[in-house]
Design an enzyme around this catalytic site. Structure first.
Site, PDB file in Angstrom:
ATOM      1  N   PRO A 180      15.210  16.742   9.891  1.00 18.51           N
ATOM      2  CA  PRO A 180      15.476  15.805  11.087  1.00 18.51           C
ATOM      3  C   PRO A 180      15.428  16.166  12.437  1.00 18.51           C
ATOM      4  O   PRO A 180      15.878  17.089  12.693  1.00 18.51           O
ATOM      5  CB  PRO A 180      17.215  15.262  10.652  1.00 18.51           C
ATOM      6  CG  PRO A 180      17.551  16.517   9.884  1.00 18.51           C
ATOM      7  CD  PRO A 180      16.632  17.521   9.681  1.00 18.51           C
ATOM      8  N   GLU A 181      14.620  15.191  12.994  1.00 16.60           N
ATOM      9  CA  GLU A 181      14.616  15.323  14.462  1.00 16.60           C
ATOM     10  C   GLU A 181      15.643  14.185  15.001  1.00 16.60           C
ATOM     11  O   GLU A 181      16.460  13.654  14.578  1.00 16.60           O
ATOM     12  CB  GLU A 181      13.237  15.170  15.004  1.00 16.60           C
ATOM     13  CG  GLU A 181      12.567  16.271  14.440  1.00 16.60           C
ATOM     14  CD  GLU A 181      10.872  16.448  15.025  1.00 16.60           C
ATOM     15  OE1 GLU A 181      10.764  16.070  16.217  1.00 16.60           O
ATOM     16  OE2 GLU A 181      10.295  16.543  14.454  1.00 16.60           O
ATOM     17  N   HIS A 217      23.399  20.150  -4.650  1.00 19.45           N
ATOM     18  CA  HIS A 217      23.294  20.327  -3.354  1.00 19.45           C
ATOM     19  C   HIS A 217      24.255  19.345  -2.584  1.00 19.45           C
ATOM     20  O   HIS A 217      24.084  19.186  -1.340  1.00 19.45           O
ATOM     21  CB  HIS A 217      22.017  20.183  -2.757  1.00 19.45           C
ATOM     22  CG  HIS A 217      21.096  21.403  -3.413  1.00 19.45           C
ATOM     23  ND1 HIS A 217      21.548  22.654  -3.573  1.00 19.45           N
ATOM     24  CD2 HIS A 217      19.979  21.097  -4.054  1.00 19.45           C
ATOM     25  CE1 HIS A 217      20.341  23.378  -4.124  1.00 19.45           C
ATOM     26  NE2 HIS A 217      19.574  22.466  -4.188  1.00 19.45           N
ATOM     27  N   ARG A 273      18.878  23.557   1.473  1.00 24.51           N
ATOM     28  CA  ARG A 273      18.625  24.696   2.393  1.00 24.51           C
ATOM     29  C   ARG A 273      19.860  25.292   2.948  1.00 24.51           C
ATOM     30  O   ARG A 273      19.878  26.424   3.412  1.00 24.51           O
ATOM     31  CB  ARG A 273      17.326  24.547   3.248  1.00 24.51           C
ATOM     32  CG  ARG A 273      16.191  24.421   2.498  1.00 24.51           C
ATOM     33  CD  ARG A 273      15.090  23.964   3.469  1.00 24.51           C
ATOM     34  NE  ARG A 273      14.730  25.336   4.118  1.00 24.51           N
ATOM     35  CZ  ARG A 273      13.403  25.210   4.935  1.00 24.51           C
ATOM     36  NH1 ARG A 273      12.922  24.223   5.283  1.00 24.51           N
ATOM     37  NH2 ARG A 273      13.051  26.496   5.288  1.00 24.51           N
TER      38      ARG A 273
END
Length: 270
Positions: A2-3, A91, A110
């Site tokens: 995400p930006e 996750h 991650r």
DNA sequence: CGAACGACCTGCAGGC
DNA sequence: TGCCTGCAGGTCGTTC
């Protein structure tokens, strides 16, 4: 992942389902994020009312009366609104459960994201030295021009420095430089005031357009409803190495800068 | 102070 | 089919 547009998309999706609601419990299935999720976070949140889902830079700020949860999505994180009884998947590290049964579910393969607590989040070490918001009043051409004087660092690295301006990640730095016709390797100190004005406007336009389209999904970004964003189809250079420049038809070139993929037009960007 | 780079972690695509 | 390498939207911490 995400930006800023993706984080803002997430915030807008989450806010109507969480603001004003009381926390029933915080379920932490795996606390091993970039920093360990604090042990005492469930105790702090139980029974409290989430007043506002806010954002500063790429941090989501879940504000309660007595403090704030600071959430970062890292490279692969997402925060979804769960309204049914779907079981947690791989996750799905954290559930913030409200008393009405709706929950915010944090997924991060991650584990570069974080969930932290601070009574005064804007003073937290991670947030204290951040530059201005790119869509705010403090970010403008003269500001960029002034900050860049004497700097030899490439303009792309300069734009991605959170102390200069927040929220401009690898995708949108590439896009804004193409729109402005600036070579990503040009020293920041060797760009004039007029071009910085254009660059500032290009950044704002690119980020705003991406927010309107729900962000960019390259492989795994999903919004709070689990759905992708649609800005990827509007990207002019990122992910288009070798394909023709939309302006001059020459093949776009890809280089590495600071280990990040950098795509530009050798003719249009100087 | 600025600049470069390794580190964190999982998943996936591509080559052999 | 499996193994290996490199790459991915972020950014902190270390080193020079």
């Amino acid at each position: 992942m995400p930006e800023l547009p993706e984080v803002e998309t997430t915030r807008r999706g989450v806010a109507p389902h969480s603001e004003g609601k009381q926390v029933a419990e915080l379920i932490i299935r795996d606390p091993r994020l970039r920093w360990p999720v604090p042990d005492d976070l469930p105790g702090r949140l139980a029974g409290q009312i989430l007043r506002e889902a806010d954002r500063r830079a790429k941090y989501l700020l879940l504000r309660f009366d007595h403090g704030t949860v600071i959430v970062h999505l890292g490279m692969s994180g997402s925060l979804r609104v769960i309204t049914d009884r779907s079981e947690p998947q791989k996750h799905d590290h954290i559930d913030l459960v409200f008393t009405d049964g709706i929950r915010l579910r944090f997924n991060d393969p991650r584990r570069f994201g974080c969930w932290l607590w601070d009574e005064h989040p804007l003073n937290h070490p991670l947030l204290a030295s951040l530059g201005p918001e790119p869509l705010g009043q403090d970010f403008n051409g003269p500001y960029l021009f002034r900050k860049s004087r004497g700097r030899k660092t490439p303009i792309k690295s300069f734009l991605m420095d959170n102390r200069i301006v927040v929220g401009v990640g690898n995708i949108y730095a590439n896009e804004a430089l193409f729109k402005t016709g600036i070579h990503p390797n040009r020293p920041a100190g060797r760009i004039g005031a007029a071009r910085y004005q254009q660059l500032c406007e290009a950044i704002r336009e690119t980020l705003s357009a991406a927010i309107l389209m729900g962000g960019t999904t390259l492989r795994d970004f999903v919004n709070s409803e689990g759905k992708p964003g649609y800005f990827a189809q509007s990207l002019l250079v990122y992910g288009r190495a070798g394909q023709p420049c939309v302006e001059c038809q020459r093949p776009l070139r890809e280089i590495r800068m600071n280990q990040r993929s950098t795509v530009y037009c050798t003719r249009c960007q100087r």
